[in-house]
Design an enzyme around this catalytic site. Structure first.
Site, PDB file in Angstrom:
ATOM      1  N   ASP A 140      -0.252  -2.153   8.597  1.00 39.24           N
ATOM      2  CA  ASP A 140       0.451  -2.235   7.324  1.00 39.24           C
ATOM      3  C   ASP A 140      -0.511  -1.972   6.170  1.00 39.24           C
ATOM      4  O   ASP A 140      -1.485  -2.713   5.979  1.00 39.24           O
ATOM      5  CB  ASP A 140       1.066  -3.624   7.198  1.00 39.24           C
ATOM      6  CG  ASP A 140       1.945  -3.729   5.989  1.00 39.24           C
ATOM      7  OD1 ASP A 140       2.900  -2.950   5.912  1.00 39.24           O
ATOM      8  OD2 ASP A 140       1.655  -4.548   5.103  1.00 39.24           O
ATOM      9  N   THR A 173       3.883   1.507   2.179  1.00 39.75           N
ATOM     10  CA  THR A 173       2.706   1.084   1.425  1.00 39.75           C
ATOM     11  C   THR A 173       1.480   1.932   1.747  1.00 39.75           C
ATOM     12  O   THR A 173       0.565   2.021   0.942  1.00 39.75           O
ATOM     13  CB  THR A 173       2.389  -0.395   1.713  1.00 39.75           C
ATOM     14  OG1 THR A 173       2.210  -0.544   3.106  1.00 39.75           O
ATOM     15  CG2 THR A 173       3.492  -1.295   1.261  1.00 39.75           C
ATOM     16  N   THR A 174       1.455   2.550   2.920  1.00 41.19           N
ATOM     17  CA  THR A 174       0.348   3.445   3.244  1.00 41.19           C
ATOM     18  C   THR A 174       0.567   4.786   2.547  1.00 41.19           C
ATOM     19  O   THR A 174      -0.345   5.324   1.916  1.00 41.19           O
ATOM     20  CB  THR A 174       0.264   3.677   4.769  1.00 41.19           C
ATOM     21  OG1 THR A 174       0.389   2.428   5.428  1.00 41.19           O
ATOM     22  CG2 THR A 174      -1.024   4.331   5.170  1.00 41.19           C
ATOM     23  N   ASP A 471       8.918  -5.365   7.278  1.00 39.29           N
ATOM     24  CA  ASP A 471       9.136  -3.999   6.773  1.00 39.29           C
ATOM     25  C   ASP A 471      10.547  -3.527   7.125  1.00 39.29           C
ATOM     26  O   ASP A 471      11.269  -2.996   6.291  1.00 39.29           O
ATOM     27  CB  ASP A 471       8.126  -3.023   7.404  1.00 39.29           C
ATOM     28  CG  ASP A 471       6.771  -3.082   6.702  1.00 39.29           C
ATOM     29  OD1 ASP A 471       6.564  -4.049   5.952  1.00 39.29           O
ATOM     30  OD2 ASP A 471       5.947  -2.178   6.913  1.00 39.29           O
TER      31      ASP A 471
HETATM   32  N1  LIG Z   1       8.889   9.679  14.788  1.00 40.38           N
HETATM   33  C1  LIG Z   1       8.355  10.145  13.696  1.00 40.38           C
HETATM   34  N2  LIG Z   1       8.083  11.437  13.562  1.00 40.38           N
HETATM   35  C2  LIG Z   1       7.525  11.901  12.436  1.00 40.38           C
HETATM   36  N3  LIG Z   1       7.194  11.151  11.385  1.00 40.38           N
HETATM   37  C3  LIG Z   1       7.450   9.856  11.448  1.00 40.38           C
HETATM   38  C4  LIG Z   1       8.027   9.272  12.607  1.00 40.38           C
HETATM   39  N4  LIG Z   1       8.142   7.953  12.375  1.00 40.38           N
HETATM   40  C5  LIG Z   1       7.643   7.724  11.147  1.00 40.38           C
HETATM   41  N5  LIG Z   1       7.240   8.851  10.568  1.00 40.38           N
HETATM   42  C6  LIG Z   1       6.655   9.036   9.240  1.00 40.38           C
HETATM   43  O1  LIG Z   1       5.541   8.180   9.131  1.00 40.38           O
HETATM   44  C7  LIG Z   1       5.409   7.734   7.780  1.00 40.38           C
HETATM   45  C8  LIG Z   1       5.378   6.238   7.745  1.00 40.38           C
HETATM   46  O2  LIG Z   1       4.215   5.798   8.364  1.00 40.38           O
HETATM   47  P1  LIG Z   1       3.764   4.289   8.256  1.00 40.38           P
HETATM   48  O3  LIG Z   1       4.907   3.399   8.550  1.00 40.38           O
HETATM   49  O4  LIG Z   1       2.531   4.162   9.062  1.00 40.38           O
HETATM   50  O5  LIG Z   1       3.327   4.146   6.767  1.00 40.38           O
HETATM   51  P2  LIG Z   1       4.090   3.575   5.536  1.00 40.38           P
HETATM   52  O6  LIG Z   1       5.516   3.343   5.860  1.00 40.38           O
HETATM   53  O7  LIG Z   1       3.780   4.466   4.402  1.00 40.38           O
HETATM   54  O8  LIG Z   1       3.330   2.218   5.257  1.00 40.38           O
HETATM   55  P3  LIG Z   1       3.555   0.787   5.884  1.00 40.38           P
HETATM   56  O9  LIG Z   1       4.554   0.909   6.974  1.00 40.38           O
HETATM   57  O10 LIG Z   1       2.212   0.415   6.349  1.00 40.38           O
HETATM   58  O11 LIG Z   1       4.033  -0.048   4.763  1.00 40.38           O
HETATM   59  C9  LIG Z   1       6.610   8.227   7.045  1.00 40.38           C
HETATM   60  O12 LIG Z   1       6.273   9.347   6.306  1.00 40.38           O
HETATM   61  C10 LIG Z   1       7.577   8.573   8.147  1.00 40.38           C
HETATM   62  O13 LIG Z   1       8.447   9.593   7.762  1.00 40.38           O
HETATM   63 MG   LIG Z   2       6.183   2.123   7.471  1.00 39.66          MG
END
Ligand SMILES: Nc1ncnc2c1ncn2[C@@H]1O[C@H](COP(=O)(O)OP(=O)(O)OP(=O)(O)O)[C@@H](O)[C@H]1O
Ligand SMILES: [Mg+2]
Length: 608
Positions: A140, A173-174, A471
């Site tokens: 996260d 958040t990332t 989340d």
């Molecule tokens: N199966 C998938 N295929 C392609 N992209 C994906 C897939 N699942 C998630 N994503 C992409 O990954 C990103 C989210 O990654 P992640 O959850 O690590 O980070 P975040 O949501 O920005 O931060 P956090 O979850 O730490 O608050 C988004 O851009 C999402 O569209």
């Molecule tokens: Mg996320």
């Protein structure tokens, strides 16, 4: 400086003395009177001088205090106007202009680059160890940054950025930090070209507006969750996809959706998170995680032979002692014979049985007691078939009372049938071979409160599962508030990037460059996703981008899991429109803020 102030004081005092003297000389008739007057005047002069000098010392004292507080000292010019002399000016760190911008951008970039590898379904986790050796493993973004102990002021802004995204949206958040880092990196190139930072900030603002509006045109609407929950589960799965819990991906997503739907107020389109509790217990598997539609209390029945479940429970919730009356230490009771002692025991037993009967007469079939009762009372309760739970903490007692619609009874004599709490079933949960037990109170009359009960091999996993589920809960709540979605996997970012660079061509001013850089920065998200999935980032992005333009399909993104299809609608990679918009706006705000700072001073030790 002191001598200067003192001479001014002396001059002022002399002027005062002359004034007094001349007033009195006008009225003097002979020399004797004049002499007397002189003496008076001198005395008056002395008095005023003492008063004046003490005020000077007050001023000096204040100046010294000020010096200590601020590192500067107070002085006065010839007109008596105060000014501050800052010492050791040369030892202060100071950066101005382009130097300052570059230093800020460097700091922000290094924070973003740390977190960049955590983005996406194949993003890596980070392990954070606190000074006392406590370990946290997380994916996260907000948690990583919060625990990173950042010193640099600008880096702290990025930490706060991800925190705001967490507070506002809960997910993304990332992504928001990666985007902000990329925007600043591009801004550095523009600064090198000689473009003024304010023009860059303006260009970014214009581009953000274009992207914000463009998201509206590519978003889709979700059906009513009351009719079809599947799309909601898919969205929760996208959020959970990048977390450690993705081993039981679907189950966790279903739990998150069920939990939110159980407490959601669909009329007001709002969700009260107070009603969703998360409890964790080390042991078992992540798959054993369950949703309890009720209250979970970390207690068990007071006697192992008491029934393990009570149906149609009517609970007496007591905060008073529930045990045979005992002689207290302040009473004096002389027991002189065995017969007397036996009588006393008999009396106690009788009294307690009376109490039990009183409870049973109200219709209660379970007692929840804040106090303990001894083994003798416990035995009597078992004999009288009244199951009981003892040592239940204050907050838990309150929660039970609210959930079951019962009243907390502080005095035994106050217990009546109306004050009992009701629940469909109260049962004990037991875990594996351990003696740990927990009490579940379900089908409560009054509340929609739910508890997500997380199991896992160790504390770290449970904590990370809690964060991940949080989340997912936030994403579902956002969907209930605003049911519009866009597609993830970088699809919406690529689409916005194309729209922004098209809009840039129409701008005739210098902001055009900033807009183009903004479009490039948007691509950092799909690039990072491809890179983290082990794909060739630039090739992959170039292919997807050209397909988006040729096929006019904004749903094409990075196929991180290599399923063979770039269409994110087919892959069910869904994100909320609110989250994407918040990411855009928050990242741009922080960049603008950083670009507007052109002068920093810090104390010798400060980090710059
Ligand atoms: N199966 C998938 N295929 C392609 N992209 C994906 C897939 N699942 C998630 N994503 C992409 O990954 C990103 C989210 O990654 P992640 O959850 O690590 O980070 P975040 O949501 O920005 O931060 P956090 O979850 O730490 O608050 C988004 O851009 C999402 O569209
Ligand atoms: Mg996320």
């Amino acid at each position: 400086m002191v001598s200067q102030i003192y001479s001014t004081a002396l001059q002022k005092s002399l002027a005062i003395a002359t004034g007094i003297f001349s007033q009195h000389t006008l009225r003097c008739e002979n020399w004797l009177t004049l002499l007397a007057l002189i003496t008076i005047s001198i005395k008056e002069f002395e008095r005023r001088l003492v008063r004046f000098s003490s005020s000077i010392f007050l001023v000096l004292g204040a100046a010294i205090n000020f010096k200590m507080a601020s590192g500067g000292s107070l002085a006065f010019d010839e007109y008596g106007r105060p000014f501050i002399i800052i010492k050791d000016q040369d030892q202060k760190k100071r950066l101005t202009g382009i130097e300052a911008h570059k230093s800020h951008i460097l700091a922000a970039k290094s924070v973003a680059s740390i977190i960049r590898t955590s983005l996406g379904p194949k993003g890596l986790d980070k392990m954070m160890v606190t000074p006392d050796g406590e370990v946290t493993v997380t994916n996260d973004g907000a948690t990583i940054l919060k625990m990173m102990d950042v010193d640099h002021q600008i880096a702290k802004l990025l930490v706060q950025l991800s925190q705001s995204q967490d507070d506002e949206i809960g997910d993304g958040t990332t992504g928001v930090v990666v985007l902000a880092g990329a925007l600043l990196e591009k801004a550095e190139e523009l600064l090198d070209k000689g473009i003024h930072p304010i023009r860059i900030a303006d260009g970014y603002e214009m581009a953000a507006k274009v992207a914000y509006d463009h998201l509206e045109t590519i978003c889709e609407k979700f059906p009513d969750p009351r009719k079809n929950l599947e799309p909601f589960i898919q969205t929760a799965m996208t959020t959970l996809g990048s977390k450690i819990v993705n081993r039981c991906h679907r189950k966790m997503a279903e739990i998150a959706v069920d939990a939110v739907m159980a407490v959601a107020d669909m009329e007001r389109r709002d969700v009260d998170f107070e009603l969703v509790k998360m409890e964790g217990k080390v042991g078992g598997k992540l798959e054993d995680t369950m949703l309890i539609k009720g209250v979970l209390v970390d207690k068990d029945m007071s006697h192992p032979q008491m029934p393990k479940s009570v149906k149609d429970a009517k609970m007496a919730i007591l905060t008073c002692a529930f045990e045979p009356p005992k002689p207290k230490t302040k009473h004096k009771l002389d027991v002189t014979s065995v017969a007397d002692y036996k009588k006393l025991r008999e009396y106690e037993k009788e009294k307690f049985e009376e109490m039990v009967k009183q409870v049973k007469d109200t219709g209660a079939n379970l007692v929840i007691c804040q106090w303990g009762f001894d083994d003798e009372a416990n035995h009597l309760l078992l004999k009288n078939e009244l199951p009981a739970v003892r040592w239940v903490g204050g907050p838990e007692i309150e929660l039970i009372a609210i959930a079951t619609g019962g009243r907390i009874v502080p005095r035994f004599s106050d217990l009546t049938a109306e004050k009992l709490g009701t629940a469909g079933i109260v049962r004990e949960l037991s875990f594996g071979t351990t003696k740990d037990r927990m009490l579940v109170i379900e089908e409560c009359k009054n509340t929609r409160a739910v508890t997500i009960f997380i199991r896992g091999g160790n504390k770290m996993i449970i904590e990370e599962a809690k964060r991940s589920l949080h989340d997912a809960l936030c994403v579902i709540r956002n969907l209930i508030k605003d049911d519009r979605i866009v597609y993830g996997g970088g699809a919406s970012e690529i689409s916005c990037s194309i729209a922004v660079s098209r809009a840039a061509d129409k701008i005739s001013t210098i902001e055009q460059y900033a807009m183009r850089s903004f479009a490039d920065a948007l691509e950092s998200v799909p690039l990072a996703l491809a890179e983290n999935s082990g794909l060739a980032p630039i090739n992959t992005l170039a292919e997807v981008k050209s397909r988006q333009v040729n096929e006019n399909n904004p749903r094409l993104g990075i196929d991180c899991l290599e399923k063979g299809d770039n269409d994110m609608k087919v892959q069910h990679v869904i994100e909320t429109l609110t989250s994407k918009r918040a990411q855009l706006m928050l990242a741009v705000q922080v960049c603008k803020m950083i670009l507007k700072i052109d002068d920093i001073r810090a104390d010798g030790g400060g980090d710059m």
